[in-house]
Design an enzyme around this catalytic site. Sequence first.
Site, PDB file in Angstrom:
ATOM      1  N   CYS A  88       0.692  -1.308  -0.221  1.00  9.85           N
ATOM      2  CA  CYS A  88       0.000   0.163  -0.129  1.00  9.85           C
ATOM      3  C   CYS A  88       0.809   1.267  -0.124  1.00  9.85           C
ATOM      4  O   CYS A  88       0.384   2.236  -0.206  1.00  9.85           O
ATOM      5  CB  CYS A  88      -1.069  -0.026   1.261  1.00  9.85           C
ATOM      6  SG  CYS A  88      -1.853  -1.502   1.127  1.00  9.85           S
ATOM      7  N   HIS A 377      -9.471   3.036  -1.197  1.00  8.56           N
ATOM      8  CA  HIS A 377      -8.039   2.601  -1.138  1.00  8.56           C
ATOM      9  C   HIS A 377      -7.487   1.642  -2.157  1.00  8.56           C
ATOM     10  O   HIS A 377      -7.627   0.273  -1.966  1.00  8.56           O
ATOM     11  CB  HIS A 377      -7.658   2.101   0.358  1.00  8.56           C
ATOM     12  CG  HIS A 377      -6.363   1.356   0.776  1.00  8.56           C
ATOM     13  ND1 HIS A 377      -5.346   1.998  -0.004  1.00  8.56           N
ATOM     14  CD2 HIS A 377      -6.024   0.241   0.996  1.00  8.56           C
ATOM     15  CE1 HIS A 377      -4.183   1.338   0.395  1.00  8.56           C
ATOM     16  NE2 HIS A 377      -4.690   0.130   0.979  1.00  8.56           N
ATOM     17  N   CYS A 407       0.775   2.808   6.127  1.00  5.08           N
ATOM     18  CA  CYS A 407       1.047   1.418   6.905  1.00  5.08           C
ATOM     19  C   CYS A 407       0.935   0.049   5.555  1.00  5.08           C
ATOM     20  O   CYS A 407      -0.022   0.829   4.725  1.00  5.08           O
ATOM     21  CB  CYS A 407       0.072   0.882   7.828  1.00  5.08           C
ATOM     22  SG  CYS A 407      -1.451   0.862   7.518  1.00  5.08           S
TER      23      CYS A 407
HETATM   24  C1  LIG Z   1      -2.100  -1.604   4.763  1.00  2.72           C
HETATM   25  C2  LIG Z   1      -3.534  -1.474   4.234  1.00  2.72           C
HETATM   26  O1  LIG Z   1      -3.962  -0.540   3.416  1.00  2.72           O
HETATM   27  S1  LIG Z   1      -4.279  -2.929   4.731  1.00  2.72           S
HETATM   28  C3  LIG Z   1      -6.001  -2.761   3.931  1.00  2.72           C
HETATM   29  C4  LIG Z   1      -6.079  -3.245   2.867  1.00  2.72           C
HETATM   30  N1  LIG Z   1      -7.739  -3.259   2.382  1.00  2.72           N
HETATM   31  C5  LIG Z   1      -8.447  -4.515   2.894  1.00  2.72           C
HETATM   32  O2  LIG Z   1      -8.174  -5.110   3.712  1.00  2.72           O
HETATM   33  C6  LIG Z   1     -10.015  -4.277   2.524  1.00  2.72           C
HETATM   34  C7  LIG Z   1     -10.951  -4.504   3.567  1.00  2.72           C
HETATM   35  N2  LIG Z   1     -12.285  -4.535   3.118  1.00  2.72           N
HETATM   36  C8  LIG Z   1     -13.000  -5.566   3.014  1.00  2.72           C
HETATM   37  O3  LIG Z   1     -12.574  -6.716   3.284  1.00  2.72           O
HETATM   38  C9  LIG Z   1     -14.374  -5.481   2.488  1.00  2.72           C
HETATM   39  O4  LIG Z   1     -14.514  -4.080   1.791  1.00  2.72           O
HETATM   40  C10 LIG Z   1     -15.365  -5.431   3.929  1.00  2.72           C
HETATM   41  C11 LIG Z   1     -15.234  -6.584   4.536  1.00  2.72           C
HETATM   42  C12 LIG Z   1     -14.758  -3.977   5.097  1.00  2.72           C
HETATM   43  C13 LIG Z   1     -16.774  -4.756   3.356  1.00  2.72           C
HETATM   44  O5  LIG Z   1     -16.894  -5.328   2.597  1.00  2.72           O
HETATM   45  P1  LIG Z   1     -18.746  -5.473   2.112  1.00  2.72           P
HETATM   46  O6  LIG Z   1     -19.544  -6.091   3.159  1.00  2.72           O
HETATM   47  O7  LIG Z   1     -18.761  -5.914   0.700  1.00  2.72           O
HETATM   48  O8  LIG Z   1     -18.923  -3.945   2.228  1.00  2.72           O
HETATM   49  P2  LIG Z   1     -20.423  -3.321   1.849  1.00  2.72           P
HETATM   50  O9  LIG Z   1     -19.848  -1.868   1.043  1.00  2.72           O
HETATM   51  O10 LIG Z   1     -21.324  -4.094   0.981  1.00  2.72           O
HETATM   52  O11 LIG Z   1     -20.802  -2.611   3.227  1.00  2.72           O
HETATM   53  C14 LIG Z   1     -21.679  -3.385   3.924  1.00  2.72           C
HETATM   54  C15 LIG Z   1     -22.784  -2.735   4.347  1.00  2.72           C
HETATM   55  O12 LIG Z   1     -22.279  -1.564   5.396  1.00  2.72           O
HETATM   56  C16 LIG Z   1     -22.674  -0.428   4.794  1.00  2.72           C
HETATM   57  N3  LIG Z   1     -21.893   0.675   5.079  1.00  2.72           N
HETATM   58  C17 LIG Z   1     -20.585   0.686   4.525  1.00  2.72           C
HETATM   59  N4  LIG Z   1     -19.792   2.005   5.055  1.00  2.72           N
HETATM   60  C18 LIG Z   1     -21.056   2.719   5.491  1.00  2.72           C
HETATM   61  C19 LIG Z   1     -21.055   3.878   6.093  1.00  2.72           C
HETATM   62  N5  LIG Z   1     -20.034   4.677   6.035  1.00  2.72           N
HETATM   63  N6  LIG Z   1     -22.185   4.319   6.754  1.00  2.72           N
HETATM   64  C20 LIG Z   1     -23.326   3.735   6.557  1.00  2.72           C
HETATM   65  N7  LIG Z   1     -23.358   2.302   6.010  1.00  2.72           N
HETATM   66  C21 LIG Z   1     -22.142   1.711   5.621  1.00  2.72           C
HETATM   67  C22 LIG Z   1     -23.101  -0.643   3.245  1.00  2.72           C
HETATM   68  O13 LIG Z   1     -24.219   0.193   2.916  1.00  2.72           O
HETATM   69  C23 LIG Z   1     -23.688  -1.964   3.458  1.00  2.72           C
HETATM   70  O14 LIG Z   1     -24.864  -2.173   3.820  1.00  2.72           O
HETATM   71  P3  LIG Z   1     -26.147  -3.210   3.037  1.00  2.72           P
HETATM   72  O15 LIG Z   1     -25.462  -4.572   3.457  1.00  2.72           O
HETATM   73  O16 LIG Z   1     -27.169  -2.686   3.875  1.00  2.72           O
HETATM   74  O17 LIG Z   1     -26.248  -2.815   1.618  1.00  2.72           O
END
Ligand SMILES: CC(=O)SCCNC(=O)CCNC(=O)[C@H](O)C(C)(C)COP(=O)(O)OP(=O)(O)OC[C@H]1O[C@@H](n2cnc3c(N)ncnc32)[C@H](O)[C@@H]1OP(=O)(O)O
Length: 420
Positions: A88, A377, A407
Site C-alpha cells: 500500500c 483505497h 502502513c
Molecule cells: C495496509 C492496508 O491498507 S491494509 C487494508 C487493505 N484493504 C483491505 O483489507 C480491504 C478490507 N475491506 C474488506 O474486506 C471489505 O471491503 C469489507 C469486509 C470491509 C466490507 O465489504 P462489504 O460487506 O462488501 O461492504 P459493503 O460496501 O457491502 O458494506 C456493507 C454494508 O455496510 C454499509 N456501509 C458501509 N459503509 C457505511 C457507512 N460509512 N455508513 C453507513 N453504512 C455503511 C453498506 O451500505 C452495506 O450495507 P448493506 O449490506 O445494507 O448494503
Amino acid sequence: MKKVAIIGGLRIPFVKSFKDYNHISNQEMLTTCLNALVARYQLSGKRLGEVALGALLNRSTEWNFARECVLGTALDPHTPAYNLTRACGTSLDATIQLGLRIACGQIETAIAGGSDTNSDIPLLLRQQLAWKLTDLRSAKTLGQRLKILAAIRLKDLKPVYPSIVEPRTGLSMGQHTEKMVKEWGITREEQDALAYQSHMNAAKAYADGFFNDLVIEFKGVKKDTIIRGDTTPAKLAALKPAFDFSGHGTLTAGNSTLYTDGASALLMASEEYAQQQNWPVQAHLVDAETAAVDYVNGEGLLMAPTYAVARMLKRNHLKLQDFDVYEIHEAFCGQVLCTLKAWEDAAYCKKLGWDTPLGSIDRSKLNTKGGSVAIGHPFAATGTRILAQTAKILQERGSGRALVSICTAGGMGVTAILER
Ligand SMILES: CC(=O)SCCNC(=O)CCNC(=O)[C@H](O)C(C)(C)COP(=O)(O)OP(=O)(O)OC[C@H]1O[C@@H](n2cnc3c(N)ncnc32)[C@H](O)[C@@H]1OP(=O)(O)O
C-alpha cells in the site's frame, strides 16, 4: 542536494470495486492519469527524467507495466519508466525514490503513480495445472501429450484468486487489525467516530471544491463514490463486524477501507526546473523513512509507521507536534488509533528509541480532507492520492509542514515530511 518540488497530482475518481470500473485495466486507469498530467503541465512531446509506477494486482504479462503506460501517453517515447511496488506504500515509495534522484541532480523531472483494481484481477491457474500445461508445451510425442492431458483433474481447473492474506500468518489485514485494537484497547465507538469524521471531512472538501482539480472524470464518473456525506454515527454503530465474528469484533464495513478501484499520479521536479517551466511549486519533499515490524512474532502488523516516524523525527530534530498537517492512511480506523495511542505510550516509545513518549497530535489537523476510509483505497494508488492532497493543503495554507504516513501489508511503513 537539490530541493525536490511537488508540482501537483491528480487521480481518477476512486470507486467501490465490482461496479463502475468493471473490467477496466490498471494500465487504462493509470495512463488516463498520466495523460491528464501531460495536458495540464504541457508535457506533450517532452522527455521526463524517469517515471515510476506500480500496481499490486497486476498481470504477469504486464511485466513492463510502467513503460507501457508511458508509451500510451503523449510524452516523448524516450521517457524511461520502471515498475515499483511496496504494497500500500507503493506510490509514496515511488515518489521518494524519484525524489532522491532529483535531489542528487540525476534527473530534473519525474512522475510517480499507482493503480489498483479488484474488478479486473489477474486470475491464476492452480500450480498443478500450470505445471501440467508447461509439460504439455515441451512434450515431444502425441502419446506424451495425451498422457499429460489425461492427468488433468476437474479440481485443477479451479482458479486462484489473489487475496490480501498475510502468507506467514494466514490472517487478513482486517483480522490482524482486530488483534491490534484489542491489544491497544481501541473501542468500536472510537473507530466509528474517526470513520464518521473521515466521511464528513471528505464530503465537506467536495462541497468546498477542494477536489475540483485533483479528481478528473473517467468512464462517466465525476467524483469518488465511497464517500457518504449522509452517514451518521447511528448508521455506523448498526453495522455488523466484518472480520471477527466471535461477538468481540469491532471492525466493520463502515470503519474499514472498502475494496476500491482507482489510479493516481504526481508530477515532481527540481526547484530550478520548476522555475524554468513556470510551474508553481505546491510543496517540497523534505525527508522520508521506511520501517518494518516483526509481526510474525507478535508485533502489530500495521504498526511499522510508528518506527518510521520516530526515526524520521529524530533525524530532523522535530517533535510529533511540529506539524500543521497529518495525513495518516486509514487502512482501518482502528490502525490509525493504535498508531496514535502507541506514540502516547512511554514504554512503547522507549522501543522506538525515544526516552519520552512522542505524545498526542492535534486531531483537528488529521486527514482534514477525508482519509482512505471515506475516499477509498486502491492499494498502489493511495500514496500519490495522499501526496497530491497534502501538497495542495500546504499550498492553500501558504506555509507549513505535513507528516505523511502509510502502513502496508507485510508489516511495513512508509512515511515522509512535506514542507512549504
Ligand atoms: C495496509 C492496508 O491498507 S491494509 C487494508 C487493505 N484493504 C483491505 O483489507 C480491504 C478490507 N475491506 C474488506 O474486506 C471489505 O471491503 C469489507 C469486509 C470491509 C466490507 O465489504 P462489504 O460487506 O462488501 O461492504 P459493503 O460496501 O457491502 O458494506 C456493507 C454494508 O455496510 C454499509 N456501509 C458501509 N459503509 C457505511 C457507512 N460509512 N455508513 C453507513 N453504512 C455503511 C453498506 O451500505 C452495506 O450495507 P448493506 O449490506 O445494507 O448494503
